[in-house]
Design an enzyme around this catalytic site. Structure first.
Site, PDB file in Angstrom:
ATOM      1  N   GLY A  74       0.909   3.341  -3.398  1.00  0.00           N
ATOM      2  CA  GLY A  74       1.596   3.645  -2.170  1.00  0.00           C
ATOM      3  C   GLY A  74       0.607   3.612  -0.935  1.00  0.00           C
ATOM      4  O   GLY A  74      -0.572   3.229  -0.886  1.00  0.00           O
ATOM      5  N   ASP A 120       8.533  -3.394  -9.975  1.00  0.00           N
ATOM      6  CA  ASP A 120       9.467  -3.438  -8.992  1.00  0.00           C
ATOM      7  C   ASP A 120       8.790  -4.562  -7.991  1.00  0.00           C
ATOM      8  O   ASP A 120       9.485  -5.193  -7.048  1.00  0.00           O
ATOM      9  CB  ASP A 120       9.752  -2.131  -8.189  1.00  0.00           C
ATOM     10  CG  ASP A 120       8.529  -1.248  -7.742  1.00  0.00           C
ATOM     11  OD1 ASP A 120       7.399  -1.405  -8.394  1.00  0.00           O
ATOM     12  OD2 ASP A 120       8.574  -0.374  -6.912  1.00  0.00           O
ATOM     13  N   GLU A 157      -8.436   0.380  -1.413  1.00  0.00           N
ATOM     14  CA  GLU A 157      -7.680  -0.732  -0.950  1.00  0.00           C
ATOM     15  C   GLU A 157      -7.649  -0.697   0.531  1.00  0.00           C
ATOM     16  O   GLU A 157      -7.244  -1.788   1.063  1.00  0.00           O
ATOM     17  CB  GLU A 157      -6.315  -0.399  -1.469  1.00  0.00           C
ATOM     18  CG  GLU A 157      -5.310  -2.063  -1.548  1.00  0.00           C
ATOM     19  CD  GLU A 157      -3.978  -1.741  -2.048  1.00  0.00           C
ATOM     20  OE1 GLU A 157      -3.672  -0.849  -2.400  1.00  0.00           O
ATOM     21  OE2 GLU A 157      -3.426  -2.743  -2.184  1.00  0.00           O
TER      22      GLU A 157
END
Ligand SMILES: O=c1[nH]cnc2c1ncn2[C@H]1C[C@H](O)[C@@H](CO)O1
Ligand SMILES: [Zn+2]
Length: 339
Positions: A172, A19, A202
């Site tokens: 996410g 996506d 991250e």
């Protein structure tokens, strides 16, 4: 290193979100088919889909995904974007790719998880037939989704394992949802022998990497925070954990602020296994060719180093030993003449 040589050399990509890799003209096509107008078109749309320079965090980076999601609620749209992603990677000779996506983001207009996964796999297969690029899908649970929704993703990964799906991921908002909160979920996947790679490290937290490995992940997405904790670095090295680095994305999400803080050299020299990826081809406005050229510009990497990074990717890929051997042999043969 030269762009046309880097582009034509065989490459492996293990961390690429479906996506986040929808090309603007494909989105325009979907908008027209679905009769659902876009707020912008042409270069303006392209600019909107890219995470901005002034993006301050992973959360802001993830806002870009809101633009495409309404157009991805139909099976035919998912089939098309999966096919188009294979077309994109074929153009730069990616010979094997693991494509990841979160099926539960596509249920808003009634698709079932089975219909969603089947549609993406059909697009990847059509891409393989057209372009000869081998691929597998990785199913992402989302950190902000309920345990029950995420459990359905594990069940679907199990159902399709070895039939187009090769593993499981957690994506996410890492800053607000620590990995430890997902221990039950991840263990559920691991006990069912589903290979696991997790986004971790991250957002500055090396403990999420340690926790991921403890739970059974064999690969880590990004892993930038590993540099903050020598014990975690050691754990990764000892476990031969493969860290999927995504240079452009890591600067956009502010996983690192300055080139001097980017741990590519540090990881390589410490003996950590790393590979190079785009993360999101559209949102990060990049290709795998661009990522290698950046590393050449920043660190002077050569074709030999690029070859090693690709062999590392093969080693960590969620494929059989037989397929790994064939990919290793191809890399060795096609990089042999380069100095
Ligand atoms: O770099 C990332 N970190 C965490 N989550 C990410 C990253 N890039 C994309 N995602 C999210 C947004 C997508 O909707 C989702 C599944 O592909 O994964
Ligand atoms: Zn990612």
């Amino acid at each position: 290193m030269k762009r046309d040589i880097v582009q034509h050399l065989p490459k492996i990509e293990l961390h690429c979100h479906l996506d986040g890799s929808v090309r603007p003209h494909i989105l325009e096509q979907l908008a027209q088919i679905q009769n659902r107008p876009l707020s912008a078109t042409g270069p303006e749309l392209a600019a909107k889909l890219i995470a901005p320079e002034e993006c301050q965090s992973l959360l802001e980076y993830l806002e870009r995904f809101d633009i495409v999601l309404p157009y991805l609620q139909e099976a035919s749209a998912l089939e098309l974007i999966a096919y188009d992603l294979i077309a994109q990677v074929a153009a730069e000779n990616v010979t094997y790719i693991e494509v990841r996506f979160a099926p539960m983001l596509f249920v808003k207009e009634g698709l079932t998880i089975t219909e969603i996964v089947a549609a993406v796999l059909a697009g990847l297969k059509r891409g393989e037939v057209a372009f000869g690029v081998k691929s597998n899908a990785l199913l992402c649970a989302m950190r902000h989704h309920s345990h029950q929704r995420n459990q359905e993703v594990i069940e679907s990964a199990k159902e399709y394992l070895g039939r187009g799906v090769a593993g499981f991921d957690l994506a996410g908002d890492e800053a607000n949802y620590p990995t430890a909160d997902f221990s039950e979920l991840i263990s559920l996947g691991v006990t069912q022998q589903i290979p696991v790679t997790l986004h971790a490290g991250e957002c500055g937290c090396p403990q999420n990497v340690a926790e991921s490995i403890r739970l059974g992940a064999t690969r880590i997405g990004h892993g930038i925070a590993i540099q903050k904790d020598p014990a975690v670095l050691q754990t990764c090295i000892e476990n031969q954990t493969l860290v999927e680095m995504c240079p452009t994305s890591n600067f956009q999400t502010k996983a690192v602020l300055e080139l001097a803080d980017y741990p590519f050299k540090h990881f390589l020299e410490a003996g950590l296994k790393i590979c190079i990826n785009t993360d999101n081809r559209t949102v990060s406005n990049t290709t795998l060719t661009d990522e290698y050229l950046k590393l050449h510009q920043w660190y002077g990497i050569d074709y030999r180093c690029m070859e090693t990074l690709n062999h590392n990717a093969v080693d960590g890929a969620f494929i059989s030993d037989q397929v790994k051997e064939a990919l290793h042999a191809q890399l060795t043969a096609e990089y042999a003449h380069l100095s």
